[in-house]
Each structure stands twice: as C-alpha cells, then as structure tokens.
Design an enzyme around this catalytic site. Structure first.
Site, mmCIF file in Angstrom:
data_model
loop_
_atom_site.group_PDB
_atom_site.id
_atom_site.type_symbol
_atom_site.label_atom_id
_atom_site.label_comp_id
_atom_site.label_asym_id
_atom_site.label_seq_id
_atom_site.Cartn_x
_atom_site.Cartn_y
_atom_site.Cartn_z
ATOM 1 N N PRO A 1 0.838 -0.625 0.006
ATOM 2 C CG PRO A 1 0.239 -0.903 2.379
ATOM 3 C CD PRO A 1 0.432 -1.680 1.222
ATOM 4 C CG ASN A 2 -0.539 4.523 0.850
ATOM 5 O OD1 ASN A 2 -1.185 4.594 0.615
ATOM 6 N ND2 ASN A 2 -0.292 3.808 2.321
ATOM 7 N NE ARG B 1 2.779 7.748 2.622
ATOM 8 C CZ ARG B 1 3.279 6.468 2.828
ATOM 9 N NH1 ARG B 1 4.017 5.330 2.795
ATOM 10 N NH2 ARG B 1 2.953 6.148 4.361
ATOM 11 C CE1 TYR C 1 8.106 5.779 3.262
ATOM 12 C CE2 TYR C 1 6.718 7.181 3.178
ATOM 13 C CZ TYR C 1 7.240 6.725 3.742
ATOM 14 O OH TYR C 1 6.586 6.114 4.790
ATOM 15 C CG ASN D 1 8.924 -0.963 0.409
ATOM 16 O OD1 ASN D 1 8.189 -1.302 1.171
ATOM 17 N ND2 ASN D 1 9.861 -0.480 0.157
ATOM 18 C CB ALA E 1 1.532 0.440 6.933
ATOM 19 C CD GLU F 1 11.069 -6.143 6.665
ATOM 20 O OE1 GLU F 1 10.516 -5.563 7.250
ATOM 21 O OE2 GLU F 1 11.110 -7.979 7.080
ATOM 22 C CG HIS G 1 10.868 -1.109 5.076
ATOM 23 N ND1 HIS G 1 10.225 -1.475 5.278
ATOM 24 C CD2 HIS G 1 11.623 -2.789 5.365
ATOM 25 C CE1 HIS G 1 9.298 -2.024 5.546
ATOM 26 N NE2 HIS G 1 10.060 -2.795 6.009
ATOM 27 N NE ARG H 1 9.486 6.559 8.730
ATOM 28 C CZ ARG H 1 8.303 6.401 8.241
ATOM 29 N NH1 ARG H 1 7.909 5.749 7.280
ATOM 30 N NH2 ARG H 1 7.152 7.146 7.979
#
Length: 153
Positions: free
Chosen positions: A10-11, A18, A23, A74, A77, A98, A100, A107
């Site tokens: 998502p996103n 964004r 990012y 990726n 969330a 994985e 990111h 964060r």
C-alpha cells in the site's frame, strides 16, 4: 533462467510524491524501469507489481513462491501488521528479501517490528529507492545458487 518478483504494498504507488523528505523523489515507475534494465542485462525474468490490497499481495506472494521465483517485497505498512503476509512467505517457502525505502528503525516505534523479517533471508532499509537495486543484486545470486543445488540433486 531465474525469476524475481518485486512486490509492493500500500501507498507505494505514491512513491516520488508522498513525503519526499522521507521517501525521496524517485517514482515506482522509475524503479521499475531501472530494474527491468538490470534484469535484462542479468538474464533474469522480472515481474513488478504494486497493490493497495493485502489479499492481493498475499496472492502475488503465493504465485511467486510456488513458481520458484525470488521475492523482493516492500509491503509498506503491512510489514508491521500482517501475519497473513508473513504466513504466505513461509507457506510457499519463498526466498524473500524485505525492503523499505526509509530507515524504519529511525522512525516511529510501531515501525520497528516486522512480521516478515523472521521468514525472509534479509532486510534492506534506509537506502531510498536504491534499496531496490541492492535487493535485486542480493537475491539473484541466492536464486542461482538454489537453482544449481536443485540441478545437482
């Protein structure tokens, strides 16, 4: 020929617009084009997908794993919330990394836990969109080694 599926949650479709301070300004389309060129040069079959839906991401993981493809994921969330995604990776015995874009450990506290990390061969975070290249470069030799071991058996 080895295959790599790059799966985005998502996103990630908003990458480049964004929160560019977090990012960056590289879009997901930019990443896809760059990886297509890398894959072609390496003789790797590349599938690149993005979805905002958890169940669809689970289906993509299952398809990739059952086909013997490596996965760069990726999950956005969903990394921090989805047992279903973790179980999909484990359930098809997928070779997965994985990924990111941001350093999730720098964060919010809730981003520090990953359900996927224990079932992945590695985690890459904090290198911006270049993390996709790092993950691709890491997974290809692992897939080649696995393919060679299966051929020898």
């Amino acid at each position: 020929m080895v295959a790599v599926h790059v799966l985005n949650g998502p996103n990630l479709n908003l990458l480049g617009t964004r929160e560019p301070g977090t990012y960056g300004s590289v879009t997901l389309a930019d990443v896809e084009e760059r990886l297509k060129a890398r894959a072609a040069a390496a003789g790797v079959d590349l599938t690149f997908r993005q979805t905002n839906f958890e169940g669809e991401l689970v289906t993509h993981i299952q398809q990739a794993g059952l086909a013997g493809a490596g996965i760069v994921i990726n999950a956005g969330a969903y990394t921090h919330t989805s047992v279903a995604i973790r179980d999909a990776i484990k359930g098809v015995d997928a070779l997965a990394i994985e990924l990111h874009v941001s350093n999730v450990h720098a964060r919010e506290e809730f981003r520090h836990h990953s359900y996927m990390a224990p079932v992945c061969v590695g985690v890459i975070c904090g290198f911006g969109a270049a993390g996709y290249d790092l993950a691709f470069d890491a997974i290809v030799p692992l897939l080649q080694k696995r393919a060679a071991a299966k051929s020898a058996a």
